[in-house]
Every structure is written in C-alpha cells, then in structure tokens.
Design a protein around this motif. Structure first.
Motif, PDB file in Angstrom:
ATOM      1  N   ALA A 233       0.823  -1.208   0.000  1.00 54.76           N
ATOM      2  CA  ALA A 233       0.000   0.000   0.000  1.00 54.76           C
ATOM      3  C   ALA A 233       0.862   1.265   0.000  1.00 54.76           C
ATOM      4  O   ALA A 233       0.576   2.234  -0.691  1.00 54.76           O
ATOM      5  CB  ALA A 233      -0.915  -0.003   1.218  1.00 54.76           C
ATOM      6  N   GLU A 234       1.981   1.238   0.768  1.00 50.57           N
ATOM      7  CA  GLU A 234       2.798   2.465   0.872  1.00 50.57           C
ATOM      8  C   GLU A 234       3.731   2.651  -0.332  1.00 50.57           C
ATOM      9  O   GLU A 234       4.284   3.721  -0.539  1.00 50.57           O
ATOM     10  CB  GLU A 234       3.592   2.516   2.193  1.00 50.57           C
ATOM     11  CG  GLU A 234       4.629   1.443   2.406  1.00 50.57           C
ATOM     12  CD  GLU A 234       4.029   0.191   3.076  1.00 50.57           C
ATOM     13  OE1 GLU A 234       4.811  -0.630   3.545  1.00 50.57           O
ATOM     14  OE2 GLU A 234       2.791   0.047   3.104  1.00 50.57           O
ATOM     15  N   GLU A 314      11.878  13.131   0.516  1.00 53.26           N
ATOM     16  CA  GLU A 314      11.794  11.862   1.254  1.00 53.26           C
ATOM     17  C   GLU A 314      13.027  11.003   1.058  1.00 53.26           C
ATOM     18  O   GLU A 314      13.566  10.942  -0.042  1.00 53.26           O
ATOM     19  CB  GLU A 314      10.592  11.060   0.746  1.00 53.26           C
ATOM     20  CG  GLU A 314       9.300  11.405   1.424  1.00 53.26           C
ATOM     21  CD  GLU A 314       8.108  10.736   0.758  1.00 53.26           C
ATOM     22  OE1 GLU A 314       8.320   9.722   0.062  1.00 53.26           O
ATOM     23  OE2 GLU A 314       6.993  11.234   0.944  1.00 53.26           O
ATOM     24  N   ALA A 315      13.423  10.313   2.131  1.00 54.65           N
ATOM     25  CA  ALA A 315      14.522   9.353   2.009  1.00 54.65           C
ATOM     26  C   ALA A 315      14.043   8.170   1.181  1.00 54.65           C
ATOM     27  O   ALA A 315      12.875   7.795   1.239  1.00 54.65           O
ATOM     28  CB  ALA A 315      14.956   8.881   3.389  1.00 54.65           C
ATOM     29  N   ASP A 316      14.950   7.597   0.402  1.00 51.10           N
ATOM     30  CA  ASP A 316      14.606   6.406  -0.377  1.00 51.10           C
ATOM     31  C   ASP A 316      14.821   5.188   0.518  1.00 51.10           C
ATOM     32  O   ASP A 316      15.955   4.775   0.762  1.00 51.10           O
ATOM     33  CB  ASP A 316      15.493   6.355  -1.626  1.00 51.10           C
ATOM     34  CG  ASP A 316      15.183   5.156  -2.518  1.00 51.10           C
ATOM     35  OD1 ASP A 316      14.427   4.267  -2.076  1.00 51.10           O
ATOM     36  OD2 ASP A 316      15.709   5.114  -3.639  1.00 51.10           O
ATOM     37  N   ALA A 317      13.717   4.644   1.031  1.00 52.46           N
ATOM     38  CA  ALA A 317      13.807   3.617   2.073  1.00 52.46           C
ATOM     39  C   ALA A 317      14.598   2.410   1.624  1.00 52.46           C
ATOM     40  O   ALA A 317      15.463   1.914   2.354  1.00 52.46           O
ATOM     41  CB  ALA A 317      12.420   3.204   2.507  1.00 52.46           C
TER      42      ALA A 317
END
Ligand code: NAD
Ligand code: G6P
Ligand code: MN
Length: 440
Positions: A233-234, A314-317
């Motif tokens: 979902a995320e 955003e950080a790239d997880a």
C-alpha cells in the motif's frame, strides 16, 4: 572516536540523489558521515538538486560538510566511497533506446534487449571515467556502482579494470526480497537467507529460508503462482511497474521450481510486451513526466523558499542497502548481498568468465562468493545466450566493431532476426554519434 566517512555521489543531478542523501542522513547513526560531495558533468542539472540538498543538510545536519562540483579533482580527492548512478545521454537518449526498437516491433527497454545494448555502449566509457578519477585522486576508495545497464558495465569493468575496487549491485532483488518477506509474514528481507543465480536483471531464486532454516519457498511460490509480486500500500508505483509485478505470475509459470526476477518478462514474452507498449510514449516519457518533474519541482521550491521545511523531500527507504554495503566494507560486517561478480565456478556448469549475480559475503577486503552449484538446463540455456550478448557488446565497444554489435543484437532473445538487428543497429548508430565509439 568513531570514524566518519566521506562520500561522493557521481551523477549528482540524478533523480535518485535527494532520496540517497536523505537516506544517508537517516542512517548516519549506523554509518557516520563527515562529508557528502555531489559530482556531475552537467552542472546546470546538478545545481538544482545540489542547492536543495544543501539547504536540507544545513537545516537538518549542519555537522555534515556538503559541496557540489563538476571538477573531478575536487570531487574525488580524499574520499572513502563513490556511489555511482550516472546515466550517460540522460533521458533524451533513454527515450531513443526505447523508441527505435519499438518502431520495428521489438521491445524498447532501459536495460533489456536493444535499448540496454545501446545504453551499455554509452555507459561503459562514463563509468570507466568515474573509476579512473576515483583511482587517481583516492586510490583506497571503493566504488559502489548501480549505474545501468549493470550487467554490461560489470562485464566491461571486470574485463578492463579487473583489479579495481568496484562493486556492481542492483536494487531489483532487494525490492523483490522485501515483497517475498512480506508474503512469508516476515518483517524484513534480512530475516531470509536466499539462494539465487543469474545475470543482472536475469536471475532466479532457488532457495529461501528463514533464520531458523525453515523453507519459505512453498508459501512464496503459491502466492506468486496466484498473484505475481504484490505492490504494498505504501509503495507508490506507476502502472507500468504494477504490470511488471503482476506479470511475474506468467513468468513464474514457465518454471514453477524457481522464482524469477521481474525483468525476465522482456526475454520470455518479448513480442507480447512490445505489442502492448505505445511507440509514441514509453517509460522514458513516463519518468520525465513523473519522477523527474516531481523531484526537480520540489528542489526548485526549496531553493525559492530558502528552506526545506514543509517540503516533500523523502529518504529512499530501500536504498538503505547502499549503506549496508558501504558499512560491510568499512566495518567488516560480513553481511550477505547479491552482487554481480566473476563466476569462476560459483555456478558450476556455467562459463567461468561470466559476470553473474549471486549471493556474496562482504567485508573489509571485498567479497567472498557463495557457490550456487549446478543450474537447470532451462536457465543455463537462457543465461548462455544472454551472457554472450553482453560479452559481444563489450567486445564491440573495445574493438569498435560493427560486426560484433550486430551479432550481439542478433543473439538477443528479444530480436527476431539478423535483418531486424541490422535496421535497429543502423538507426542506433546515427542516434548515438555523440556517445558511441566509432564502429567499423
Ligand atoms: P538521471 O538522468 O536523472 O541522472 C543521471 C545523472 O548522471 C544526470 O544528472 C547526468 O548529467 C549524469 N551523468 C551522465 N553522464 C555522466 C558522467 N559521465 N559523469 C558524471 N555524471 C554523468 O537518471 P536516473 O533515472 O536518476 O538514474 C540514474 C542511474 O541510476 C541510471 O543509470 C539508472 O539506470 C540507475 N539506477 C540503477 C538502479 C539499480 O538498482 N541498479 C536503480 C535505480 C537507478
Ligand atoms: C529498478 C532496477 C533499476 C532501474 C530502476 C528504475 O530499480 O533495478 O536497474 O534503473 O528500476 O527504473 P525506472 O524505469 O523507474 O527509471
Ligand atoms: Mn537494476
């Protein structure tokens, strides 16, 4: 005092740079950073990304030194690691890589088939240039390369710079392993131990265990047979990627004993895929209208406002694998990674000089390979064809050989005939005159 590391990001103007810089910051308790330097040979493009990252770092980590430059000496002096993600020819050339083959009904893709071959002919020189700068100005540094097409780049660096400190790695298996961990009810891929063999963007999982040694293959296989790979979902993915994950179901069906890398769809269903692509609007267009616009507009906004607060940075997880890899070398963690390395018997019944993607243990002195034994005939047949495509491309680049490149294109499973290969090649040569070596 704990050691702090100095990092240069080559391809500073990449759409992935902000995500990597923020990820480095987020992970800095595990991997302390003294300085981040961005380097790109397109200063105007890089400036926008770099100015925004600079503002973010000043506001969130003033202790980290930061700079950006297009001067190789300034970029590569006194560093510990180069993280390389360059795209020689940028999206304008990616668009041609994809659209030229599609004109002839042949799949147009960044790294697979003719598009990957054309990109490889541009990338080899660019990656060697970065490696040369690193070795000239920081001979003890390591280069972690994820510039594409990684298979061809790895073949070239192994052939031309066999003693260089370069590790070639891809994030596709990382993403797919995260998905499989989810299917198996685990929190992270790090709770799995895998067996995998192949070439980059061309491989298969043949074993997956949890930490207690339980076999996870049955549950994962059953899920993929039904659904392909899930999209969480995320995870925000474009429709084309959602299609790729889903299509793993069809790719899996051909060999239900193993779990395939998603990129195999281009080799196993080349004509069906080509028929479904829009020759006027390819993935390059999708990326230019999507990721590139988004990243650059956020950066411009930060620069205009003079602050990054409230911005969509955003950080790239899943890029944390890069920190894991750098740490493995810096701190000798002996962690496992899938790397693209010389086979030399690790896959017993496959060409020794091939660059294969297999699990390795990484530490201070580089990697140790984990043998994968004998591979089945189907995979061996496919890999033999593909590895010879990749080797012929590197031959063609080194020798400036038209003939070898024609052979490479003809041998690709995505190309129907030598005639089609020749038409595509001749158009590629014109389109790439600023980038490819002259072919005779
Ligand atoms: P991008 O075009 O946004 O960025 C690439 C940057 O490289 C550009 O700013 C360009 O000016 C610069 N560049 C080109 N040639 C250079 C050279 N010789 N020296 C220095 N800089 C140079 O591209 P992107 O979509 O952000 O992707 C960047 C790269 O990362 C591509 O090669 C892509 O395929 C690769 N990638 C790999 C993985 C992986 O897992 N292997 C994952 C994501 C992206
Ligand atoms: C995956 C692959 C990369 C590829 C990337 C971006 O992560 O492993 O090699 O470059 O996807 O693809 P995209 O089409 O989104 O630019
Ligand atoms: Mn990749």
């Amino acid at each position: 005092m704990t050691q702090k590391y100095t990092i240069t990001v080559a391809g500073g103007g990449s759409t992935f740079t902000p995500g990597i810089v923020l990820m480095l910051l987020k992970e800095s308790s595990r991997f302390p950073i003294r300085k981040i330097m961005l380097y790109d040979n397109d200063p105007e493009r890089q400036k926008i990304i770099a100015e925004a990252c600079g503002i973010y770092l000043r506001e969130n980590a003033p202790e980290i030194e930061f700079g950006y430059t297009d001067d190789p000496k300034e970029a590569f002096t006194g560093i510990d690691f180069v993280l390389a993600h360059i795209r020689v020819g940028k999206y304008a050339m990616r668009e041609k890589d994809e659209k030229i083959p599609l004109k002839y009904g042949v799949v147009g893709q960044e790294t697979c088939g003719p598009g990957g071959i054309a990109y490889g002919m541009r990338s080899i020189g660019g990656v060697l240039e970065i490696l040369n700068y690193m070795e000239a100005y920081s001979p003890d540094a390591w280069m972690l390369n994820y510039s594409n097409p990684a298979a061809i780049v790895a073949e070239a660096t192994n052939r031309l710079r066999p003693d260089s400190k370069i590790l070639n790695i891809c994030d596709m298996p990382i993403d797919l392993e995260e998905k499989m961990a989810g299917i198996a009810g685990l929190k992270s891929r790090k709770e799995m131990q895998v067996g995998y063999y192949g070439l980059n963007h061309f491989g298969w999982w043949h074993q997956i265990y949890d930490k207690a040694g339980n076999d996870l293959m049955p549950v994962i296989r059953a899920y993929i047979a039904e659904n392909g790979f899930p999209v969480s979902a995320e995870q925000q993915v474009d429709d084309s990627w959602a299609h790729t994950f889903k299509m793993a179901r069809e790719v899996y069906a051909i060999d239900p004993e193993t779990i395939p890398n998603t990129y195999l769809k281009y080799y196993l269903f080349p004509y069906e895929i080509a028929a479904g692509l829009d020759p006027e609007y390819t993935r390059a267009n999708e990326v230019m209208d999507g990721r590139e616009k988004k990243v650059f507009s956020v950066c411009r906004e930060i620069i205009e406002k003079g602050t990054s607060s409230g911005s969509n940075f955003e950080a790239d997880a899943h890029a944390t694998y890069i920190v894991d890899l750098a740490r493995a070398i810096a701190e000798n963690t002996q962690e496992r990674f899938l790397l693209i390395v010389p086979n030399e018997g690790a896959i017993e019944n496959f060409e020794r000089t091939a660059m294969v993607e297999i699990p390795c243990i990484v530490g201070k002195n580089g990697y140790e390979k984990i043998c994968q034994g004998k591979i089945p005939r189907f995979q061996k047949g496919m890999m033999e064809q593909q590895v010879n495509v990749e080797k012929l491309v590197v031959d063609a680049w080194i020798e400036g050989s038209y003939q070898k490149l024609w052979q490479a294109l003809t041998l690709s499973k995505t190309v129907p005939s030598a005639a089609a290969a020749k038409v595509i090649l001749d158009e590629f040569i014109q389109a790439n005159e600023d980038y490819w070596p002259e072919l005779t």
